[in-house]
Scaffold this motif. Structure first.
Motif, PDB file in Angstrom:
ATOM      1  N   CYS A  32      35.170  14.516  33.682  1.00 28.50           N
ATOM      2  CA  CYS A  32      33.987  13.647  33.610  1.00 28.50           C
ATOM      3  C   CYS A  32      34.090  12.444  34.550  1.00 28.50           C
ATOM      4  CB  CYS A  32      33.792  13.135  32.182  1.00 28.50           C
ATOM      5  SG  CYS A  32      33.278  14.387  30.996  1.00 28.50           S
ATOM      6  N   ARG A  81      29.053  22.627  32.849  1.00 24.60           N
ATOM      7  CA  ARG A  81      27.905  22.236  32.028  1.00 24.60           C
ATOM      8  C   ARG A  81      27.878  20.728  31.908  1.00 24.60           C
ATOM      9  NH1 ARG A  81      28.777  25.750  27.590  1.00 24.60           N
ATOM     10  NH2 ARG A  81      28.224  24.041  26.190  1.00 24.60           N
ATOM     11  N   ALA A  82      26.762  20.192  31.511  1.00 20.72           N
ATOM     12  CA  ALA A  82      26.671  18.755  31.279  1.00 20.72           C
ATOM     13  C   ALA A  82      27.603  18.373  30.132  1.00 20.72           C
ATOM     14  CB  ALA A  82      25.236  18.374  30.938  1.00 20.72           C
ATOM     15  N   LYS A 120      27.473  16.252  27.755  1.00 17.83           N
ATOM     16  CA  LYS A 120      26.846  16.047  26.455  1.00 17.83           C
ATOM     17  C   LYS A 120      26.454  17.349  25.775  1.00 17.83           C
ATOM     18  CE  LYS A 120      25.086  11.391  27.375  1.00 17.83           C
ATOM     19  NZ  LYS A 120      23.895  10.507  27.465  1.00 17.83           N
ATOM     20  N   SER A 121      26.469  18.459  26.520  1.00 15.70           N
ATOM     21  CA  SER A 121      26.075  19.738  25.933  1.00 15.70           C
ATOM     22  C   SER A 121      27.246  20.507  25.335  1.00 15.70           C
ATOM     23  CB  SER A 121      25.395  20.618  26.990  1.00 15.70           C
ATOM     24  OG  SER A 121      26.346  21.103  27.941  1.00 15.70           O
TER      25      SER A 121
END
Length: 398
Positions: free
Chosen positions: A252, A375-376, A378-379
């Protein structure tokens, strides 16, 4: 790269969890909180206070681990577990693992950790395993290492890992489920100690059992299984949680990942900084009860007081760590974090955790230097248990 390029904790989605306690209005000099069990506890948050308190031999864990006692968990846990013992019982049980889990002791695991990590990363690159670091690399590493240490069959992971996860992440109202999982885990390990299951002769279980006849004061079967259960839980899921969140943080934060790649000789400092800010779950320590008055920087705590020494907040004490919420691998603060605890109840596995995380990061830098989350953040699915809190997947592209 300047320190200002590095992220703050709040820049990493979901890394922090909401406190698992309620702060109470109080006119007392030390903050008071209410634990999930309903008990009021004195809340220590300053680094020096927490460190001194945890080193105090007069504080008791055993007094908390009783029916109706102050706790973050649904109820008391196995009394033989190291985390529940006071001295001299704790010292006696802890002595059985001191050598095996020392920095020198875990060096014997280096080849297993390196081979397992490299093999699975390569298989993921070749398309033999899913492009998910958690599923294909990390959880296999920690669980196989625990099996290697204890000398228990790899195929038993399908049996004991679900129990371990229930114990540490089940909903707080699932008391029956946790009790069943604890008993099943305890009985499973007892079978190896008593010989009804086969343990490898070079594993920790068999070596201790075979040597007991020559010991002056050996542990009973129940006491020894209490030690083994701590290894089974902590060496697998606890280590997995710290490792997963460390890798997740790097995925991240491109500045941190770039720093790791360009400054491989500084990986140990980066690992310590990640460990400093990343708690395993929603709690950072277990409550204790004072058996005599204890002094702190803000006054005296009377005997018979329930106290929560918040290691998590102590590691972010601005009086000790400059810009404490910044994840700064170039940190020059002199104090060492106490994420592994302090005093007699400090974690027995820091050397193993550092070894595993170090080898994982070295391998990823070598074999997947361009990896990114697929993937993002938060997902991603997370496990949000009391003791365990981590992403349950790390899909990557490379």
């Amino acid at each position: 790269m300047t320190t200002h390029s590095f992220p703050f904790v709040m820049d990493i989605p979901n890394l922090d969890a909401a406190p698992y306690y309620h702060v109470l209005d109080s006119d007392q000099p030390l903050q008071q909180i209410r634990l999930p069990s309903g008990h009021v506890a004195t809340h220590l948050t300053r680094y020096d206070d927490c460190r001194s308190f945890l080193a105090d031999p007069s504080i008791s864990r055993t007094l908390c681990n009783v029916e109706g006692g102050p706790t973050f968990l649904p109820g008391p846990t196995q009394p033989e577990l190291l985390l529940n013992l006071d001295n001299p019982a704790h010292m006696r049980s802890r002595a059985t693992v001191a050598r095996a889990f020392s920095k020198r002791g875990v060096e014997s695991l280096r080849e297993h950790v390196r081979t397992t990590t490299r093999r699975n990363v390569q298989r993921m690159r070749d398309g033999e395993l899913a492009p998910d670091l958690f599923a294909s690399v990390l959880q296999d590493l920690t669980s196989s290492t625990v099996c290697h240490i204890l000398g228990i069959p790899l195929q038993d992971r399908e049996l004991f890992r679900p129990w371990s996860q229930i114990i540490q992440s089940a909903p707080p109202d699932d008391i029956p489920g946790i009790e069943v999982a604890v008993k099943a885990s305890f009985d499973y390990l007892m079978d190896f100690v008593r010989g009804t299951r086969h343990a490898e002769p070079d594993g920790f279980i068999r070596q201790y059992v075979d040597q007991r006849a020559s010991m002056d004061d050996p542990l009973t079967d129940e006491e020894f299984v209490g030690v083994l259960l701590g290894i089974l839980l902590g060496g697998d899921h606890n280590a997995l949680s710290v490792m997963t969140k460390s890798v997740y943080t790097l995925l991240c934060a491109p500045a941190l990942w770039t720093h790791a790649q360009r400054n491989r000789e500084q990986l140990p400092a980066l690992i310590e900084e990640l460990i400093r800010v990343i708690p395993i779950g929603k709690l950072s320590a277990f409550p204790r009860i004072t058996t005599q008055a204890v002094s702190t920087s803000r006054g005296e705590i009377p005997a018979g007081t329930c106290v929560y020494a918040n290691v998590f907040l102590a590691n972010r004490d601005p009086a000790v760590f400059s810009e404490p919420l910044r994840i700064n691998p170039l940190r020059e603060d002199k104090a060492a974090h106490i994420q592994f605890g302090h005093g007699i109840h400090s974690c027995m596995g820091p050397a193993l955790a550092r070894l595993e995380i170090g080898i994982v990061l070295e391998t990823l830098i070598e074999q997947l230097p361009d990896m990114q989350l697929d993937r993002a953040p938060k997902s991603l699915a997370w496990i949000n248990g009391t003791v365990l809190r981590r992403p349950n997947e790390l899909p990557v592209r490379f």
